[in-house]
Design a protein around this motif. Structure first.
Motif, PDB file in Angstrom:
ATOM      1  N   GLY A 124       6.690  78.566  54.953  1.00 53.00           N
ATOM      2  CA  GLY A 124       5.189  79.061  54.794  1.00 53.00           C
ATOM      3  C   GLY A 124       4.723  79.230  56.335  1.00 53.00           C
ATOM      4  O   GLY A 124       4.667  78.578  56.992  1.00 53.00           O
ATOM      5  N   LEU A 125       3.911  80.278  56.504  1.00 45.48           N
ATOM      6  CA  LEU A 125       3.033  80.899  57.472  1.00 45.48           C
ATOM      7  C   LEU A 125       1.722  80.653  57.272  1.00 45.48           C
ATOM      8  O   LEU A 125       1.253  81.539  56.385  1.00 45.48           O
ATOM      9  N   TYR A 126       0.811  80.003  58.082  1.00 45.42           N
ATOM     10  CA  TYR A 126      -0.464  80.131  57.740  1.00 45.42           C
ATOM     11  C   TYR A 126      -1.160  80.901  58.781  1.00 45.42           C
ATOM     12  O   TYR A 126      -0.687  80.834  60.151  1.00 45.42           O
ATOM     13  N   ILE A 127      -2.008  81.922  58.572  1.00 42.26           N
ATOM     14  CA  ILE A 127      -2.557  82.902  59.535  1.00 42.26           C
ATOM     15  C   ILE A 127      -4.127  82.487  59.399  1.00 42.26           C
ATOM     16  O   ILE A 127      -4.605  82.745  58.283  1.00 42.26           O
ATOM     17  N   PRO A 128      -4.691  82.061  60.283  1.00 41.03           N
ATOM     18  CA  PRO A 128      -6.381  81.727  60.270  1.00 41.03           C
ATOM     19  C   PRO A 128      -6.945  83.069  60.001  1.00 41.03           C
ATOM     20  O   PRO A 128      -6.408  84.201  60.350  1.00 41.03           O
ATOM     21  N   GLY A 129      -8.068  82.987  59.701  1.00 43.09           N
ATOM     22  CA  GLY A 129      -8.889  84.069  59.205  1.00 43.09           C
ATOM     23  C   GLY A 129     -10.342  83.979  59.158  1.00 43.09           C
ATOM     24  O   GLY A 129     -11.035  84.552  58.552  1.00 43.09           O
ATOM     25  N   GLY A 130     -10.814  82.950  59.980  1.00 46.13           N
ATOM     26  CA  GLY A 130     -12.228  82.515  59.997  1.00 46.13           C
ATOM     27  C   GLY A 130     -13.247  83.615  60.693  1.00 46.13           C
ATOM     28  O   GLY A 130     -14.006  84.038  59.836  1.00 46.13           O
ATOM     29  N   THR A 131     -12.994  83.694  62.037  1.00 50.45           N
ATOM     30  CA  THR A 131     -14.266  84.435  62.617  1.00 50.45           C
ATOM     31  C   THR A 131     -13.596  85.860  62.920  1.00 50.45           C
ATOM     32  O   THR A 131     -14.251  86.672  63.482  1.00 50.45           O
ATOM     33  N   ALA A 132     -12.238  86.126  62.934  1.00 51.01           N
ATOM     34  CA  ALA A 132     -11.624  87.261  63.478  1.00 51.01           C
ATOM     35  C   ALA A 132     -10.202  87.314  62.931  1.00 51.01           C
ATOM     36  O   ALA A 132      -9.543  86.415  62.614  1.00 51.01           O
ATOM     37  N   PRO A 133      -9.754  88.485  62.314  1.00 50.41           N
ATOM     38  CA  PRO A 133      -8.284  88.644  62.006  1.00 50.41           C
ATOM     39  C   PRO A 133      -7.243  88.491  63.111  1.00 50.41           C
ATOM     40  O   PRO A 133      -7.623  88.697  64.318  1.00 50.41           O
ATOM     41  N   LEU A 134      -6.281  87.872  62.664  1.00 52.40           N
ATOM     42  CA  LEU A 134      -5.086  87.510  63.901  1.00 52.40           C
ATOM     43  C   LEU A 134      -3.602  88.118  63.623  1.00 52.40           C
ATOM     44  O   LEU A 134      -2.939  87.413  63.297  1.00 52.40           O
ATOM     45  N   PRO A 135      -3.718  89.351  63.802  1.00 52.53           N
ATOM     46  CA  PRO A 135      -2.147  90.010  63.774  1.00 52.53           C
ATOM     47  C   PRO A 135      -1.246  89.440  64.599  1.00 52.53           C
ATOM     48  O   PRO A 135      -0.082  89.214  64.655  1.00 52.53           O
ATOM     49  N   SER A 136      -1.800  88.839  65.790  1.00 52.09           N
ATOM     50  CA  SER A 136      -0.979  88.171  66.763  1.00 52.09           C
ATOM     51  C   SER A 136      -0.273  86.953  66.379  1.00 52.09           C
ATOM     52  O   SER A 136       0.854  86.767  66.676  1.00 52.09           O
ATOM     53  N   ALA A 155       3.335  84.199  53.566  1.00 55.95           N
ATOM     54  CA  ALA A 155       2.624  84.035  54.416  1.00 55.95           C
ATOM     55  C   ALA A 155       1.125  83.799  53.564  1.00 55.95           C
ATOM     56  O   ALA A 155       1.097  84.219  52.445  1.00 55.95           O
ATOM     57  N   ALA A 156       0.176  83.262  54.288  1.00 59.04           N
ATOM     58  CA  ALA A 156      -1.056  82.951  53.556  1.00 59.04           C
ATOM     59  C   ALA A 156      -2.298  82.910  54.487  1.00 59.04           C
ATOM     60  O   ALA A 156      -2.134  82.835  55.734  1.00 59.04           O
ATOM     61  N   SER A 157      -3.359  83.632  54.009  1.00 57.20           N
ATOM     62  CA  SER A 157      -4.582  83.791  55.026  1.00 57.20           C
ATOM     63  C   SER A 157      -5.728  83.998  54.192  1.00 57.20           C
ATOM     64  O   SER A 157      -5.727  84.708  53.003  1.00 57.20           O
ATOM     65  N   PRO A 158      -6.954  83.407  54.608  1.00 58.09           N
ATOM     66  CA  PRO A 158      -8.016  83.457  53.354  1.00 58.09           C
ATOM     67  C   PRO A 158      -8.565  85.191  53.554  1.00 58.09           C
ATOM     68  O   PRO A 158      -8.512  85.823  54.326  1.00 58.09           O
ATOM     69  N   ALA A 159      -9.213  85.353  52.249  1.00 64.67           N
ATOM     70  CA  ALA A 159      -9.810  86.526  52.135  1.00 64.67           C
ATOM     71  C   ALA A 159     -10.664  86.825  50.985  1.00 64.67           C
ATOM     72  O   ALA A 159     -10.496  86.059  50.138  1.00 64.67           O
ATOM     73  N   LYS A 160     -11.709  87.474  50.955  1.00 66.03           N
ATOM     74  CA  LYS A 160     -12.519  87.861  49.956  1.00 66.03           C
ATOM     75  C   LYS A 160     -11.843  88.724  49.023  1.00 66.03           C
ATOM     76  O   LYS A 160     -11.881  88.543  47.866  1.00 66.03           O
ATOM     77  N   ASP A 161     -11.465  89.802  49.622  1.00 60.68           N
ATOM     78  CA  ASP A 161     -10.612  90.973  48.450  1.00 60.68           C
ATOM     79  C   ASP A 161      -9.264  91.199  49.095  1.00 60.68           C
ATOM     80  O   ASP A 161      -8.347  90.961  48.433  1.00 60.68           O
ATOM     81  N   LYS A 162      -9.394  91.761  50.348  1.00 57.48           N
ATOM     82  CA  LYS A 162      -7.978  92.185  51.018  1.00 57.48           C
ATOM     83  C   LYS A 162      -7.685  91.658  52.364  1.00 57.48           C
ATOM     84  O   LYS A 162      -8.815  91.284  53.096  1.00 57.48           O
ATOM     85  N   ILE A 163      -6.561  91.302  52.585  1.00 58.32           N
ATOM     86  CA  ILE A 163      -6.125  90.966  53.934  1.00 58.32           C
ATOM     87  C   ILE A 163      -6.240  92.200  54.907  1.00 58.32           C
ATOM     88  O   ILE A 163      -6.185  93.214  54.557  1.00 58.32           O
ATOM     89  N   HIS A 164      -6.580  91.814  56.160  1.00 62.86           N
ATOM     90  CA  HIS A 164      -7.004  92.946  57.284  1.00 62.86           C
ATOM     91  C   HIS A 164      -5.742  93.661  57.365  1.00 62.86           C
ATOM     92  O   HIS A 164      -4.606  92.904  57.332  1.00 62.86           O
ATOM     93  N   PRO A 165      -5.940  94.870  57.453  1.00 64.48           N
ATOM     94  CA  PRO A 165      -4.598  95.894  57.576  1.00 64.48           C
ATOM     95  C   PRO A 165      -3.596  95.508  58.702  1.00 64.48           C
ATOM     96  O   PRO A 165      -2.673  95.600  58.566  1.00 64.48           O
ATOM     97  N   ALA A 166      -4.198  95.187  59.936  1.00 66.25           N
ATOM     98  CA  ALA A 166      -3.389  94.812  61.172  1.00 66.25           C
ATOM     99  C   ALA A 166      -2.672  93.554  60.802  1.00 66.25           C
ATOM    100  O   ALA A 166      -1.409  93.704  61.184  1.00 66.25           O
TER     101      ALA A 166
END
Length: 426
Positions: A124-136, A155-166
């Motif tokens: 499992g890969l956790y991608i933070p998404g608090g104050t900015a998207p992190l494609p890096s 992969a898992a990352s927080p979202a209201k509706d959709k994950i950032h496209p990047a």
């Protein structure tokens, strides 16, 4: 940003100055324990409830669909796709060299021992998404998993509706098709425990806030949980600069770390007081134009400049502190780099900013913080694999080993161990 003179500090004061903040408070731990218990009992339903409550999740679909992956690629600006693809190629090129070699050796005639590296099947890969998207971060975790050959990568990352496209574009480059729109402790719990509709993973990778950090720590010791990559605290950089350093470069490096968040730590070590003053002037200039000025200012209030008597004294302090990122911006940077013993990642020379490693040079930016660089390195291909040993022994081989095995077994009062050899040789 306070300034201290190392020669004026006692050992107690130096220790206090070097001390990091606690990774999480008791209240955070209790909150996380409740989330973990709820998700462990009720699985996806509880994870979804917490996502709605804590992150404002509104999507009808918890998993990213194929349509969303395609849409992300179509709507993303060409220049962003080009940058992500360029970074992906560099990261892949560097990490590909990390594939560990299996080997076999005959220790004694008739005794063959092997060590094989096998990919971890579910990660499992956790991608933070608090104050900015992190494609890096998606690339830094997804690329080594891809190279290692992990069968299932979620992969898992927080979202209201959709994950950032990047992030989705980066995930697709890494061959990831299973992506859940949940973040925080609830995502860590779901990945670790799973439920009837979601298979748990065997290991979780990725940084996060204090709730994520506490969750990773707790699931790693839960008998129903899973292993983790490392415990990560707030991001940190330590810059060693001499009189030849460009103050604007040093200020930019300190600010690039400070803008991550108020708990980030930016430290300047120099043997030249004038450089210290010039860097502070540059920080004020550059701060004015930063969109994340408030984060940087809060971070700098907790950061410091340390004036040392020599550059050797500075590297000695750095090794003791063991920073996540170490930038060496002095005249003979390569010579000083040879003296580095403890650091997550080292950036050598005036034209090697820490942001290069964060995004595109090729090295990994998921690194040990909190002083853990004394004993561990950053995320690598090997971390997505496990080393399994194999052995095969002929009768003649066992005969050669028998006296050694039986003697040691009897010395340890483990007679059944000795008997396992005897019964074969009778």
């Amino acid at each position: 940003m306070k300034t201290y003179y190392l020669k004026n500090l006692s050992e107690t004061q130096i220790k206090k100055l070097s001390q990091r903040k606690n990774l999480s408070s008791e209240s955070v731990r209790k909150s996380v324990e409740k989330i973990l218990a709820d998700v462990k009992s009720n699985g996806l339903k509880s994870a979804l409830d917490y996502a709605k409550k804590l992150d404002g999740f509104t999507s009808k679909e918890i998993f990213v669909t194929e349509e969303e992956f395609s849409e992300a690629e179509n709507i993303l600006e060409p220049r962003i796709k080009k940058a992500i693809l360029s970074a992906y190629r560099n990261i892949y090129k560097f990490h590909y060299k990390q594939i560990p070699k299996s080997y076999s050796v005959e220790t004694v005639k008739g005794v063959k021992c092997e060590r094989k590296f096998i990919p971890i099947e579910n990660v499992g890969l956790y991608i933070p998404g608090g104050t900015a998207p992190l494609p890096s971060t998606m690339l830094m975790l997804g690329v080594p998993a891809q190279i290692a050959g992990c069968k299932r990568v979620v992969a898992a990352s927080p979202a209201k509706d959709k994950i950032h496209p990047a992030i989705l574009y980066a995930a697709k480059l890494c061959g990831i098709r299973e992506f859940i729109k949940i973040g925080g402790a609830q995502a860590i719990a779901l990945l670790a425990f799973g439920d009837k509709n979601f298979r748990k993973v065997d290991k979780i990778f990725g940084p996060g806030n204090q709730f994520v950090t506490a969750a990773k720590s707790l699931i790693s010791i839960d008998p129903d949980g899973c292993s983790i990559d490392m415990i990560a605290g707030p991001s940190e950089v330590l810059v060693i600069a001499d009189k030849f350093a460009n103050p604007s470069f040093v200020a930019a490096d300190l600010l690039s770390q400070a803008e991550h968040g108020k708990d980030s730590l930016s430290i300047l070590l120099t043997d030249n007081e004038n450089i210290s003053k010039a860097v502070k002037v540059e920080i004020k200039k550059q701060l004015k134009d930063l969109p994340r000025k408030n984060f940087a200012e809060a971070s700098l209030r907790n950061s410091f400049c340390l004036i040392t008597s020599s550059i050797d004294e500075a590297i000695s302090f750095s090794n003791s502190f063991s920073p996540e990122h170490l930038i060496i911006n002095i005249k003979n940077s390569e010579l000083l780099a040879a003296k580095v013993k403890d650091a997550g990642s080292v950036f050598i020379g005036s034209f090697t900013p820490e942001s290069a490693g964060d995004y595109a040079s090729g090295t990994n930016h998921s690194l040990p913080t909190y002083g853990f660089a004394r004993s561990t390195g950053g995320v690598s291909v090997e971390m997505f694999m496990k080393a399994v040993t194999f052995q095969s022994i002929s009768k003649q081989g066992l005969e050669k080993l028998s006296e050694t095995i039986i003697t040691l077994a009897e010395t340890e009062s483990l007679d059944a161990h000795a008997n396992a050899v005897r019964v074969r040789l009778r």
